[in-house]
Write an enzyme that holds these catalytic residues in place. Structure first.
Site, short mmCIF file in Angstrom:
data_model
loop_
_atom_site.label_atom_id
_atom_site.label_comp_id
_atom_site.label_asym_id
_atom_site.label_seq_id
_atom_site.Cartn_x
_atom_site.Cartn_y
_atom_site.Cartn_z
N LYS A 54 24.59 26.01 -6.84
CA LYS A 54 25.09 27.30 -7.34
C LYS A 54 26.01 27.07 -8.55
O LYS A 54 25.93 27.80 -9.54
CB LYS A 54 25.84 28.05 -6.23
CG LYS A 54 24.89 28.67 -5.20
CD LYS A 54 25.60 29.18 -3.95
CE LYS A 54 24.55 29.63 -2.93
NZ LYS A 54 25.09 29.97 -1.61
N GLN A 98 30.67 30.36 1.34
CA GLN A 98 29.45 29.75 1.87
C GLN A 98 29.47 29.79 3.41
O GLN A 98 30.45 29.39 4.03
CB GLN A 98 29.33 28.31 1.35
CG GLN A 98 28.05 27.61 1.71
CD GLN A 98 26.81 28.19 1.01
OE1 GLN A 98 26.91 28.80 -0.05
NE2 GLN A 98 25.66 27.98 1.60
N ASP A 121 27.35 38.55 -2.66
CA ASP A 121 26.40 38.26 -1.57
C ASP A 121 25.88 39.56 -0.93
O ASP A 121 24.87 39.55 -0.23
CB ASP A 121 27.12 37.49 -0.45
CG ASP A 121 26.78 36.01 -0.43
OD1 ASP A 121 25.68 35.65 -0.87
OD2 ASP A 121 27.63 35.24 0.07
N1 GUN Z 1 24.43 30.17 3.50
C1 GUN Z 1 23.09 30.11 3.34
N2 GUN Z 1 22.67 31.05 2.47
C2 GUN Z 1 23.77 31.73 2.08
C3 GUN Z 1 23.97 32.81 1.19
O1 GUN Z 1 23.05 33.37 0.58
N3 GUN Z 1 25.26 33.21 1.04
C4 GUN Z 1 26.29 32.61 1.70
N4 GUN Z 1 27.52 33.10 1.49
N5 GUN Z 1 26.13 31.63 2.53
C5 GUN Z 1 24.88 31.18 2.71
#
Ligand code: GUN
Length: 298
Positions: A54, A98, A121
């Site tokens: 990311k 995350q 998100d």
């Molecule tokens: N863990 C796995 N995929 C995601 C996501 O799209 N967002 C977040 N915050 N955590 C994740």
């Protein structure tokens, strides 16, 4: 019939290029870069990989990446204090914590502490509610990415019969809302659905997000259907290999004999998730600065 493969990697690459160009325009208008803060608690290996990816993608798209790595035993109050600071930081347009979180941390309370206007998100209940009633907000990245690929492939989804297999808050439920907003006739199926094969057989569109390797079989697929496979499952290793194969929730080779189009795993939905995260961050940046995003820019 042999299905066309929907190349999520190429689709995501084009979207990321476009985002990079618009992010450069944003920077010259706003006098700063759009910024994404990612918070990683603990040292889960898969989460480390996602967070690094990311960060790299954010910088490659002409945006600022702020990464906060915290110990697994951080107190809830300290994590909430960091989110409060990020909520008030004008350089931060999007905040992502995350998941999953380690230990005793209260995931719901932590998501609730993110400002809905920085919740790129789309996990905050305010954004879930906005989606449910058709207000502008942030939509979770994976389902929005699926929707972009579906409309690119099929155009108008009006009157199409869609089955979403899986009812998670992150994928299944928002996916169903988006399909409904696009005037599809939507069924949400799940682990307790009776005669799942028959339900899937009626669908022009199948979105599989159950997390069960190759559960959806080829003879469940209506001829000419479009299949979006959100699942990423690793099979046990075979023939002395170190790692097992990655497969989706759909038995790909079988399904491809019946479908008109299908996403592969890997290389289908996965690459779209980060691209949409960047898109949501850039949308947040324009809103936070009170600037207008160029029409149809993203
Ligand atoms: N863990 C796995 N995929 C995601 C996501 O799209 N967002 C977040 N915050 N955590 C994740």
């Amino acid at each position: 019939m042999t299905a066309q493969i929907i190349d999520g990697k190429a689709f995501a690459g084009k979207l990321r290029d476009k985002i990079g160009r618009v992010a450069a325009e944003f920077e010259s208008e706003a006098g700063r870069k759009a910024g994404l803060a990612v918070v990683l608690v603990g040292s889960d290996a898969a989460s480390e990989v996602y967070v690094r990816a990311k960060g790299r993608a954010t910088v490659a798209a002409n945006m600022a990446s702020f990464q906060h790595r915290l110990p697994a035993d951080i107190a809830q109050a300290d994590l909430l204090a960091l989110l409060e600071r990020l909520n008030g930081d004008p350089a931060v347009d999007g905040i992502l914590v995350q998941l999953p979180l380690p230990g005793e941390l209260d995931e719901q309370a932590i998501i609730a502490a993110i400002s809905p206007d920085k919740d790129v998100d789309g996990f905050h209940v305010t954004n879930a509610g906005r989606l449910a009633v058709g207000q502008e907000g942030f939509v979770p990245c994976t389902p929005l990415g699926c929707m972009m690929m579906l409309t690119d492939r099929m155009g108008d989804l009006s009157g199409k019969s869609a089955v979403v297999v899986g009812r998670s808050n992150i994928v299944g439920k928002p996916m169903a809302q988006l399909l409904l907003d696009a005037n599809a006739t939507v069924t949400i199926a799940h682990s307790r659905t009776k005669d799942l094969a028959d339900v899937v057989r009626g669908a022009d569109i199948v979105v599989a997000a159950v997390g069960r390797p190759e559960m959806i079989r080829g003879d469940w697929i209506k001829p000419g259907a479009t299949i979006i496979d959100v699942g990423i499952n690793r099979l046990p290793p075979e023939n002395g290999a170190e790692k097992g194969r990655l497969v989706g929730d759909v038995a790909f080779a079988e399904a491809a004999e019946h479908a008109a189009a299908i996403t592969p795993v890997p290389g289908g939905v996965g690459p779209m998730t980060i691209a949409v995260l960047l898109r949501n961050t850039l949308v947040a940046a324009y809103r936070n600065e009170g600037l207008t995003l160029p029409e149809n820019a993203l």
